[in-house]
Design a protein around this motif. Sequence first.
Motif, PDB file in Angstrom:
ATOM      1  N   SER A  36       0.854  -1.185   0.000  1.00  0.00           N
ATOM      2  CA  SER A  36       0.000   0.000   0.000  1.00  0.00           C
ATOM      3  C   SER A  36       0.892   1.237   0.000  1.00  0.00           C
ATOM      4  CB  SER A  36      -0.889   0.009   1.245  1.00  0.00           C
ATOM      5  OG  SER A  36      -0.083   0.119   2.422  1.00  0.00           O
ATOM      6  N   LYS A  37       0.319   2.397  -0.283  1.00  0.00           N
ATOM      7  CA  LYS A  37       1.117   3.624  -0.272  1.00  0.00           C
ATOM      8  C   LYS A  37       1.750   3.855   1.094  1.00  0.00           C
ATOM      9  CE  LYS A  37      -1.018   6.316  -3.974  1.00  0.00           C
ATOM     10  NZ  LYS A  37      -1.645   7.612  -4.332  1.00  0.00           N
ATOM     11  N   GLN A  38       1.012   3.546   2.136  1.00  0.00           N
ATOM     12  CA  GLN A  38       1.548   3.737   3.484  1.00  0.00           C
ATOM     13  C   GLN A  38       2.701   2.778   3.752  1.00  0.00           C
ATOM     14  OE1 GLN A  38      -1.342   3.211   6.579  1.00  0.00           O
ATOM     15  NE2 GLN A  38       0.062   3.812   8.226  1.00  0.00           N
ATOM     16  N   ALA A  39       2.518   1.502   3.363  1.00  0.00           N
ATOM     17  CA  ALA A  39       3.585   0.511   3.572  1.00  0.00           C
ATOM     18  C   ALA A  39       4.809   0.854   2.733  1.00  0.00           C
ATOM     19  CB  ALA A  39       3.074  -0.885   3.229  1.00  0.00           C
ATOM     20  N   TRP A  40       4.560   1.341   1.500  1.00  0.00           N
ATOM     21  CA  TRP A  40       5.668   1.748   0.632  1.00  0.00           C
ATOM     22  C   TRP A  40       6.462   2.878   1.279  1.00  0.00           C
ATOM     23  CZ3 TRP A  40       7.765   5.935  -1.709  1.00  0.00           C
ATOM     24  CH2 TRP A  40       8.618   5.721  -2.803  1.00  0.00           C
ATOM     25  N   GLN A  41       5.747   3.845   1.860  1.00  0.00           N
ATOM     26  CA  GLN A  41       6.404   4.989   2.486  1.00  0.00           C
ATOM     27  C   GLN A  41       7.217   4.550   3.699  1.00  0.00           C
ATOM     28  OE1 GLN A  41       6.145   8.251   1.178  1.00  0.00           O
ATOM     29  NE2 GLN A  41       7.929   8.455   2.523  1.00  0.00           N
ATOM     30  N   VAL A  42       6.678   3.619   4.483  1.00  0.00           N
ATOM     31  CA  VAL A  42       7.393   3.116   5.663  1.00  0.00           C
ATOM     32  C   VAL A  42       8.686   2.422   5.227  1.00  0.00           C
ATOM     33  CG1 VAL A  42       7.336   1.419   7.528  1.00  0.00           C
ATOM     34  CG2 VAL A  42       5.350   2.895   7.122  1.00  0.00           C
ATOM     35  N   ALA A  43       8.578   1.588   4.177  1.00  0.00           N
ATOM     36  CA  ALA A  43       9.759   0.881   3.684  1.00  0.00           C
ATOM     37  C   ALA A  43      10.797   1.865   3.156  1.00  0.00           C
ATOM     38  CB  ALA A  43       9.353  -0.110   2.596  1.00  0.00           C
ATOM     39  N   HIS A  44      10.329   2.862   2.418  1.00  0.00           N
ATOM     40  CA  HIS A  44      11.230   3.870   1.857  1.00  0.00           C
ATOM     41  C   HIS A  44      11.948   4.643   2.957  1.00  0.00           C
ATOM     42  CE1 HIS A  44      11.412   8.317   1.172  1.00  0.00           C
ATOM     43  NE2 HIS A  44      12.338   7.904   0.330  1.00  0.00           N
ATOM     44  N   ASP A  45      11.185   5.081   3.963  1.00  0.00           N
ATOM     45  CA  ASP A  45      11.778   5.869   5.051  1.00  0.00           C
ATOM     46  C   ASP A  45      12.806   5.056   5.815  1.00  0.00           C
ATOM     47  OD1 ASP A  45      10.177   7.936   4.278  1.00  0.00           O
ATOM     48  OD2 ASP A  45       8.690   7.670   5.875  1.00  0.00           O
ATOM     49  N   ALA A  46      12.556   3.755   5.973  1.00  0.00           N
ATOM     50  CA  ALA A  46      13.490   2.889   6.702  1.00  0.00           C
ATOM     51  C   ALA A  46      14.818   2.778   5.955  1.00  0.00           C
ATOM     52  CB  ALA A  46      12.880   1.512   6.910  1.00  0.00           C
ATOM     53  N   VAL A  47      14.739   2.635   4.624  1.00  0.00           N
ATOM     54  CA  VAL A  47      15.951   2.540   3.819  1.00  0.00           C
ATOM     55  C   VAL A  47      16.722   3.855   3.851  1.00  0.00           C
ATOM     56  CG1 VAL A  47      16.902   2.152   1.510  1.00  0.00           C
ATOM     57  CG2 VAL A  47      14.958   0.795   2.303  1.00  0.00           C
ATOM     58  N   MET A  48      15.987   4.963   3.727  1.00  0.00           N
ATOM     59  CA  MET A  48      16.650   6.269   3.732  1.00  0.00           C
ATOM     60  C   MET A  48      17.343   6.537   5.070  1.00  0.00           C
ATOM     61  SD  MET A  48      16.467   7.575   0.819  1.00  0.00           S
ATOM     62  CE  MET A  48      17.206   9.094   1.344  1.00  0.00           C
ATOM     63  N   GLU A  49      16.724   6.120   6.157  1.00  0.00           N
ATOM     64  CA  GLU A  49      17.336   6.311   7.475  1.00  0.00           C
ATOM     65  C   GLU A  49      18.661   5.540   7.565  1.00  0.00           C
ATOM     66  OE1 GLU A  49      16.340   5.667  12.245  1.00  0.00           O
ATOM     67  OE2 GLU A  49      14.829   5.209  10.713  1.00  0.00           O
ATOM     68  N   LYS A  50      18.669   4.324   7.039  1.00  0.00           N
ATOM     69  CA  LYS A  50      19.898   3.516   7.053  1.00  0.00           C
ATOM     70  C   LYS A  50      20.976   4.153   6.171  1.00  0.00           C
ATOM     71  CE  LYS A  50      17.601  -0.914   7.936  1.00  0.00           C
ATOM     72  NZ  LYS A  50      17.269  -2.254   7.380  1.00  0.00           N
ATOM     73  N   LEU A  51      20.568   4.687   5.013  1.00  0.00           N
ATOM     74  CA  LEU A  51      21.532   5.342   4.129  1.00  0.00           C
ATOM     75  C   LEU A  51      22.189   6.533   4.821  1.00  0.00           C
ATOM     76  CD1 LEU A  51      19.881   5.347   0.574  1.00  0.00           C
ATOM     77  CD2 LEU A  51      22.169   4.532   1.134  1.00  0.00           C
ATOM     78  N   MET A  52      21.376   7.310   5.539  1.00  0.00           N
ATOM     79  CA  MET A  52      21.898   8.505   6.202  1.00  0.00           C
ATOM     80  C   MET A  52      22.852   8.156   7.345  1.00  0.00           C
ATOM     81  SD  MET A  52      20.661  10.919   4.456  1.00  0.00           S
ATOM     82  CE  MET A  52      19.315  11.307   3.337  1.00  0.00           C
ATOM     83  N   GLN A  53      22.711   6.956   7.892  1.00  0.00           N
ATOM     84  CA  GLN A  53      23.544   6.568   9.035  1.00  0.00           C
ATOM     85  C   GLN A  53      24.914   6.061   8.625  1.00  0.00           C
ATOM     86  OE1 GLN A  53      21.084   3.697  11.052  1.00  0.00           O
ATOM     87  NE2 GLN A  53      19.859   5.247  12.119  1.00  0.00           N
ATOM     88  N   ILE A  54      25.090   5.705   7.356  1.00  0.00           N
ATOM     89  CA  ILE A  54      26.379   5.172   6.902  1.00  0.00           C
ATOM     90  C   ILE A  54      27.394   6.300   6.819  1.00  0.00           C
ATOM     91  CG2 ILE A  54      27.604   3.992   5.033  1.00  0.00           C
ATOM     92  CD1 ILE A  54      24.994   2.647   4.285  1.00  0.00           C
ATOM     93  N   GLU A  55      28.562   6.066   7.374  1.00  0.00           N
ATOM     94  CA  GLU A  55      29.643   7.047   7.330  1.00  0.00           C
ATOM     95  C   GLU A  55      30.767   6.506   6.455  1.00  0.00           C
ATOM     96  OE1 GLU A  55      29.950  10.025   8.569  1.00  0.00           O
ATOM     97  OE2 GLU A  55      28.035  10.113   9.641  1.00  0.00           O
ATOM     98  N   PRO A  56      31.393   7.382   5.660  1.00  0.00           N
ATOM     99  CA  PRO A  56      32.535   6.917   4.854  1.00  0.00           C
ATOM    100  C   PRO A  56      33.713   6.593   5.742  1.00  0.00           C
ATOM    101  CG  PRO A  56      32.339   9.298   4.715  1.00  0.00           C
ATOM    102  CD  PRO A  56      31.134   8.813   5.485  1.00  0.00           C
ATOM    103  N   SER A  57      34.507   5.641   5.331  1.00  0.00           N
ATOM    104  CA  SER A  57      35.689   5.274   6.113  1.00  0.00           C
ATOM    105  C   SER A  57      36.739   6.363   6.020  1.00  0.00           C
ATOM    106  CB  SER A  57      36.268   3.947   5.604  1.00  0.00           C
ATOM    107  OG  SER A  57      37.515   3.698   6.184  1.00  0.00           O
ATOM    108  N   SER A  58      37.413   6.635   7.143  1.00  0.00           N
ATOM    109  CA  SER A  58      38.531   7.595   7.136  1.00  0.00           C
ATOM    110  C   SER A  58      39.863   6.888   6.983  1.00  0.00           C
ATOM    111  CB  SER A  58      38.530   8.407   8.441  1.00  0.00           C
ATOM    112  OG  SER A  58      38.657   7.548   9.563  1.00  0.00           O
ATOM    113  N   THR A  59      39.809   5.538   6.870  1.00  0.00           N
ATOM    114  CA  THR A  59      41.038   4.756   6.703  1.00  0.00           C
ATOM    115  C   THR A  59      41.347   4.588   5.227  1.00  0.00           C
ATOM    116  OG1 THR A  59      40.572   3.513   8.713  1.00  0.00           O
ATOM    117  CG2 THR A  59      42.168   2.564   7.192  1.00  0.00           C
TER     118      THR A  59
END
Length: 414
Positions: free
Chosen positions: A377-400
Amino acid sequence: MALAQTCTTLSPSFIDELLPSAQRVALLYNVSYLCLAEFPKLERMLRERAMETQILFASSEAILDKCERTSNNLVKHLFPMLRIAVEKNEAMLAVRYLERAKDWINKIINEVEDITKKYEEHCKDVSTTASDVITEKDNVDKEKEKWSKEKEAIKESLDKYKKDLKQVNDELSQIEQDLITKTNELSQHVRDVTAKDTGLGILGALAPFAGNIIHAIYKAATSPAAVAKTKDLETAIRTLTADKTSLRHREWNIQNEVVNWQMQYTKASIELGSIPSPEHLPEVQAHLSKICKILLALLRFWKTVDTMLDSLHQTTFANEDMIEYLQVVKEEFLTSITEATKVWKMFGEGCARANGVFYVQTKDAYQFLEVNTSSLSKQAWQVAHDAVMEKLMQIEPSSTPAITDGTSEQSTDP
């Protein structure tokens, strides 16, 4: 002395850069998969590419496991046996041990060559899939001539961040080129110094890690000019590396903004009945290429180690006066074995972490393929999308820094 004709630039913790790229590949596939929920044909194409990536990661896991085991074999078997052979002046015994190590390394070289070819082919397939999506999109969009004001405003923001990203990428390219130039200068300087010092030459042959050799230059009885030049070059490399790290973080933040605005643009396109552009697939391809580049550098490293062991065999244990020679350099040889054991142990631990990265990505990261996105559903799609985007934002590039040309391990000043 001919033992140190090559100075390999390598950090034993090179593997750290694999984690954010591997994580981001899976999440970008997930975002793309959600965006194509209303287009079954394109969804199937993307599923095939994602499953191929998952299989490729499983193969990478197996290779890194072999790298770890080979490193452990060097630490637990080769170096102790080589130490005994040197202590007892048993040159022929040392030769047999070196040949055994070369057999291990040649097997790894063959397998890494094979996997890097598969990565290169897979990157081409991902690019082809992106082109196929664009072709299908163009066919549908011919019927869509009007764009909503909201969509145009989103596009302006998206274009702005893309422009900012290009500027950062250009700056990064220049810094990376400067870093390569300065690192090559440091490598040549190290080669010049080690060529004049027997102890450093042996250390360079047994433990081809730039940081350890540089540290040894500070401790050895080298000229003040050599030490001063080494410090100046290291300072320049540290400055460039710090600038590169800062730009990497800025690049990462802008990439997240681009992904965010692309998603908003995609949602507007879907509402208008248009096929979304495959905006995320080129980044998937870029991260796969980065992983491939790291593996190619790993391949070059193992080939360098193979060459150095062969040189050690030919220049040290094949001489007619090798027994007398070993007696002269015995203490230096034994010290080099001790230092080599330490850094190879670190390298093995890095390979173990890389093995874990690929294992987790292979096992868990592609479970989204089991979901029928078209049934959401549109609501379920939005929940799935937001979950993926949150994970993407949490990834940090390596400084090594990774194990790539032009990247230098930072040593500690004396």
